[in-house]
Motif scaffolding. Structure first.
Motif, short mmCIF file in Angstrom:
data_model
loop_
_atom_site.label_atom_id
_atom_site.label_comp_id
_atom_site.label_asym_id
_atom_site.label_seq_id
_atom_site.Cartn_x
_atom_site.Cartn_y
_atom_site.Cartn_z
N GLU A 114 0.84 -1.20 0.00
CA GLU A 114 0.00 0.00 0.00
C GLU A 114 0.87 1.25 0.00
O GLU A 114 1.79 1.40 0.81
CB GLU A 114 -0.90 0.00 1.23
N THR A 115 0.60 2.16 -0.94
CA THR A 115 1.37 3.40 -1.02
C THR A 115 0.81 4.44 -0.08
O THR A 115 -0.29 4.30 0.46
CB THR A 115 1.34 3.94 -2.46
N GLU A 116 1.56 5.53 0.11
CA GLU A 116 1.11 6.62 0.98
C GLU A 116 -0.17 7.24 0.43
O GLU A 116 -1.07 7.62 1.18
CB GLU A 116 2.21 7.68 1.09
N LYS A 119 -3.04 4.98 1.29
CA LYS A 119 -3.38 5.09 2.70
C LYS A 119 -4.18 6.35 2.97
O LYS A 119 -5.17 6.35 3.71
CB LYS A 119 -2.10 5.11 3.54
N LYS A 120 -3.75 7.46 2.36
CA LYS A 120 -4.44 8.73 2.56
C LYS A 120 -5.86 8.67 2.01
O LYS A 120 -6.81 9.15 2.63
CB LYS A 120 -3.66 9.85 1.86
N ALA A 121 -6.00 8.05 0.82
CA ALA A 121 -7.33 7.94 0.20
C ALA A 121 -8.25 7.08 1.07
O ALA A 121 -9.43 7.39 1.25
CB ALA A 121 -7.21 7.33 -1.20
N ALA A 122 -7.69 6.00 1.63
CA ALA A 122 -8.48 5.12 2.49
C ALA A 122 -8.93 5.85 3.75
O ALA A 122 -10.07 5.71 4.20
CB ALA A 122 -7.67 3.89 2.86
N ALA A 126 -12.79 6.62 4.87
CA ALA A 126 -13.29 6.21 6.19
C ALA A 126 -13.87 7.40 6.94
O ALA A 126 -14.91 7.29 7.59
CB ALA A 126 -12.16 5.57 6.99
N ALA A 127 -13.18 8.55 6.83
CA ALA A 127 -13.66 9.75 7.51
C ALA A 127 -14.99 10.21 6.92
O ALA A 127 -15.90 10.64 7.64
CB ALA A 127 -12.62 10.86 7.39
#
Length: 229
Positions: A114-116, A119-122, A126-127
């Motif tokens: 998983e790239t940064e 991770k940010k998109a995930a 979620a938010a």
């Protein structure tokens, strides 16, 4: 393409199914699927050998259920007058953001690192879901159980009544039939639909179906097929 069958309890219905299976090994596709389980469960028992193609197919599916179960999804099949599993409703338009987030999740490479950015998109997805204040709909499963009595003197009607008396949130009992085992003994095959987050099949079997007072009738209970809906 969805397939529809009518009145499989009649000679006419079995004849049409026999003709359908003349050039097919399974109800849909080239592997056994949930479509085969649906039609199998809709039949009251093993068909007459005069229905050569249905008899061949029934014995094959019965053997698969005993040995390994069936996990393929299938294309969808309808047997009029028989509904083994509750359909999952299409999410309303208001939940489109959550649905889009789920679809994006499906595209994630589970075997890649998983790239940064991912991770940010995930985290952002979620938010967004959390901020919407809407609870994500739980998944559902269709389960086929084999329930065996103690002996041939067990009242199978009372056994089924005892099984269906188990009620809990997220559990819906479906179609059932008695299947000969041997030496005059029959087992109960019964389908149920569960909400995955609310019902544990193992707990249902250990703490309800094989516990007092139901164990007066039930000797054992096994999972034959377990499919996500």
């Amino acid at each position: 393409m969805a397939v529809t069958f009518n009145d499989l309890g009649s000679a006419a219905g079995l004849k049409k199914l026999d003709e359908y299976l003349l050039t097919r090994s399974y109800i849909s596709g080239y592997q056994a699927s949930k479509d085969d389980i649906t039609v199998y469960a809709a039949l009251s028992g093993a068909p007459s050998s005069s229905y050569v193609n249905v008899s061949r197919w029934y014995k094959h599916i019965d053997a698969l259920l005993r040995i390994s179960g069936v996990s393929e999804e299938g294309c969808g099949v309808t047997v009029e007058g028989f509904a083994p599993a509750e359909a999952v409703a299409t999410p309303p338009a208001a939940d489109s953001k959550a649905a889009a987030a789920e679809e994006d999740d499906d595209d994630v490479d589970l075997f890649g690192e998983e790239t940064e950015e991912e991770k940010k998109a995930a985290e952002e997805r979620a938010a967004a879901v959390k901020a919407s204040g809407k609870k994500k709909e739980s998944g559902k499963s269709s389960v086929l159980l084999d329930i065996k009595p103690w002996d041939d003197e067990t009242d199978m009607k009372k056994l089924e009544e005892a099984v269906r008396s188990v009620q809990m949130e997220g559990l819906l009992w479906g179609a059932s039939k008695l299947v000969p085992v041997g030496y005059g003994i029959k087992k109960l095959q019964i389908m149920m639909t569960i909400v995955d987050d609310l019902v544990s099949v193992d707990t249902l079997i250990e703490e309800h179906l094989t516990a007092e007072p139901i164990n007066e009738y039930v000797q054992s209970c096994d999972i034959v097929a377990f499919n996500k809906i």
